[in-house]
Write an enzyme that holds these catalytic residues in place. Structure first.
Site, PDB file in Angstrom:
ATOM      1  N   HIS A 130      -8.691  56.036  30.669  1.00 25.89           N
ATOM      2  CA  HIS A 130      -8.105  54.867  31.320  1.00 25.89           C
ATOM      3  C   HIS A 130      -7.484  54.011  30.218  1.00 25.89           C
ATOM      4  O   HIS A 130      -8.194  53.366  29.446  1.00 25.89           O
ATOM      5  CB  HIS A 130      -9.176  54.098  32.088  1.00 25.89           C
ATOM      6  CG  HIS A 130      -8.618  53.135  33.080  1.00 25.89           C
ATOM      7  ND1 HIS A 130      -9.343  52.107  33.641  1.00 25.89           N
ATOM      8  CD2 HIS A 130      -7.386  53.049  33.630  1.00 25.89           C
ATOM      9  CE1 HIS A 130      -8.587  51.427  34.475  1.00 25.89           C
ATOM     10  NE2 HIS A 130      -7.396  51.985  34.488  1.00 25.89           N
ATOM     11  N   HIS A 147      -9.749  58.293  42.985  1.00 26.66           N
ATOM     12  CA  HIS A 147      -9.005  57.421  42.063  1.00 26.66           C
ATOM     13  C   HIS A 147      -9.669  57.487  40.694  1.00 26.66           C
ATOM     14  O   HIS A 147     -10.898  57.428  40.577  1.00 26.66           O
ATOM     15  CB  HIS A 147      -9.020  55.983  42.583  1.00 26.66           C
ATOM     16  CG  HIS A 147      -8.448  54.975  41.626  1.00 26.66           C
ATOM     17  ND1 HIS A 147      -9.238  54.100  40.909  1.00 26.66           N
ATOM     18  CD2 HIS A 147      -7.169  54.718  41.265  1.00 26.66           C
ATOM     19  CE1 HIS A 147      -8.459  53.334  40.152  1.00 26.66           C
ATOM     20  NE2 HIS A 147      -7.208  53.690  40.347  1.00 26.66           N
TER      21      HIS A 147
END
Length: 593
Positions: free
Chosen positions: A170, A124
């Site tokens: 991110h 992830h």
């Protein structure tokens, strides 16, 4: 011999003699039974391998190879001319040549089934070096993950500061970006170093059409013939890992404009079909406390990382931009979906195509509570990806076993994290030669004769009982500073051993604590009745008791029960981050009764 060499040899002899002096009585008795006049010949060792170690296929040549491997210790006078002394036999048992999983087995699962039939080693936010908010983005953690055997890499795509190129970061955080092209090239270089089986790149993209065109160009130029492009709009069945060896697969949600066209097409097709049965008949009644449509039952509300992809308003007037979408769409071999409604709608199975669905860990738990059988039905043909909830800003992880019990193939964890969830992940993917693909048990792939579906919560009969003996441990004296555990005395070790699996099998037990001993000898036996051994992982941890503070960590490992070698084995331990210690190991015995 130099003074330094003499000192090293002397210390080795002193510590090893201590092990021999404290060798468990059972080990001494076995040597007496399988030796003559203090020597275990090659024939004796061969009989030991077949009768005690349960290596039915072991040959006399295998026994001879073990003896030959111990020749290097001859200068320590522990090897006789005709065979093994007790010291050499004990060294073999505690050595790297006697691991708990077969070193020669390699990939041995059937690799010709569709991808949906496998648990797949999944990361992830694979580009993050630390926490989810302020750490650097880099290709280094991607490389490290691939070297460990991870087969699914996630990249979040965003426009760079000048809007003319693509960064990986991110979004909405302080993480520093890394260029997409650097990540793509590193994946190409390291994808198949550890495993030849396919690498899947899941893209979460937040870019405009012109940048999608640039991504398509980058991916095609970087991977060329390595790229798997099925050539059809959507697969009716996933190909097998074997057929995709050394291939790169792209998975993401197609652009919004493409999806709208597809939805219109599918609606026309649906209007021409008669509905064979109602949803109620197909999926069963809803639990009253988790009704479809309730936010508690899993409405979207931002819990899916991919919910907000491709929401940019595009300019219909620019034909050049409209024309670049197909190039990007053609890259997508595994289509990710985002369905409207509640969990029942999410888990609807389309018999004409296969897709990938993403759920965060919280939505998975709700699906397990309300739609457990639907989850398993969905994962029999489709891919389910599970990812950590957004509040795990420290890159911690959830229990991956929850997803595996219900057939989820892509249970995604933060690989830069640490702790027990990752230890379970490492344990699962030590199976099947560490290739990153583990065949799911048949009961997760097929319905019963009356169309019944496996229920992980059911109380089933015991299939087998695993007996585990924890004899002793060694290596801390070599790998840790003398005052690491205690400033003024040797450590006080105990071992925790247990099972992670279906709820009925999950348990942890512990040995007694042995005070002031660098080489603890426990000689304790534990039994673990297993109802679903096919999903069981053996957990092993060593801790050092501290009366005034939190107990110190002394090593861990996790092993797939279904691949354990029976007999007496040397079990190497790993540190908190999952890296193998140089010397720390346990001597254990595994039996199935």
């Amino acid at each position: 011999m130099s003074k330094q060499t003499y000192r090293v040899c002397f210390c080795f002899r002193r510590r090893f003699k201590l092990h021999v002096a404290e060798a468990p009585d059972e080990i001494k008795s076995l040597f007496v039974r399988y030796s003559e006049n203090g020597t275990m010949t090659v024939d004796h060792l061969h009989r030991f391998l077949t009768e005690v170690q349960k290596e039915e296929r072991a040959t006399r040549e295998d026994a001879q190879a073990i003896v030959d491997s111990l020749r290097e210790l001859k200068h320590l006078n522990i090897l006789h001319r005709k065979g093994l002394s007790f010291e050499a036999f004990f060294r073999y048992l505690f050595g790297d040549i006697n691991p708990p999983l077969s070193p020669n087995q390699g990939v041995h699962h059937d690799m010709d089934a569709p991808l949906s039939h496998y648990f797949i080693y999944t990361g992830h936010n694979s580009y993050l070096t630390g926490n989810q908010i302020s750490s650097d983005c880099s290709d280094v953690p991607i490389i490290q993950a691939l070297q460990r055997g991870v087969r699914v890499i996630e990249l979040d795509l965003w426009p760079n500061s000048s809007k003319d190129n693509i960064d990986v970061l991110h979004g909405g955080t302080l993480t520093t970006p890394v260029e997409l092209i650097k990540c793509l090239r590193s994946i190409k270089e390291h994808a198949f170093v550890t495993s030849e089986y396919p690498v899947i790149i899941t893209l979460e993209d937040h870019i405009t059409q012109d940048l999608q065109a640039k991504v398509a160009e980058m991916v095609n130029q970087t991977y060329g013939d390595m790229l798997f492009c099925p050539g059809s709009e959507c697969l009716k069945e996933f190909p097998s890992p074997e057929s995709l060896k050394k291939h790169i697969i792209i998975s993401t949600k197609p652009p919004k404009r493409y999806l709208e066209a597809q939805e219109t097409k599918e609606k026309k097709i649906e209007q021409q079909k008669s509905k064979a049965s109602t949803d109620e008949e197909a999926w069963g009644k809803e639990l009253p406390e988790l009704k479809v449509g309730d936010s508690a039952a899993g409405d979207s509300n931002g819990s899916d990382e991919e919910d907000n992809n491709h929401e940019e308003v595009l300019d219909d007037g620019d034909k050049a931009q409209r024309d670049v979408v197909p190039a990007y769409v053609r890259l997508i071999a595994i289509h990710a979906v985002k369905r409207k409604g509640g969990l029942k709608d999410y888990l609807r199975v389309n018999p004409d195509k296969v897709t990938r669905l993403s759920l965060d860990e919280q939505k998975l738990e709700k699906a397990v509570a309300a739609h457990g059988k639907d989850l398993i039905r969905f994962t029999q043909r489709n891919l389910l990806r599970v990812f950590p909830k957004s509040t795990r800003i420290d890159s911690s992880n959830y229990n991956p076993m929850i997803g595996w019990r219900y057939g989820a193939q892509m249970v995604a964890l933060n690989m830069q994290g640490h702790g027990r969830p990752l230890w379970l992940m490492h344990g699962m993917f030590r199976a099947n030669g560490g290739c990153g693909y583990v065949k799911k048990p048949e009961f997760l792939m097929k319905s019963g004769p009356d169309n019944e579906i496996f229920d992980p919560k059911a109380k089933l009969s015991v299939k087998t009982t695993l007996k585990v003996t924890v004899y002793m441990g060694e290596g801390w004296y070599n790998d840790f500073h003398r005052t690491h555990f205690d400033a003024y005395s040797p450590p006080d070790f105990y071992t925790r051993v247990g099972i992670a699996g279906v709820p009925a099998d999950t348990v942890m037990k512990k040995t007694r604590t042995l005070e002031d001993n660098w080489t603890p000898v426990w000689n304790e036996e534990f039994e673990f009745p297993l109802t679903v051994p096919e999903l069981a992982l053996l957990r092993i941890e060593v801790h050092e008791y501290d009366i005034s503070e939190k107990d110190d960590f002394g090593g861990q490992t996790c092993l797939p029960v279904w691949e354990l070698r029976r007999g007496i084995r040397s079990v190497p331990l790993h540190n908190y981050e999952g890296e193998k210690y140089r010397s720390v190991k346990l001597l254990m015995r595994f039996e199935f009764v």
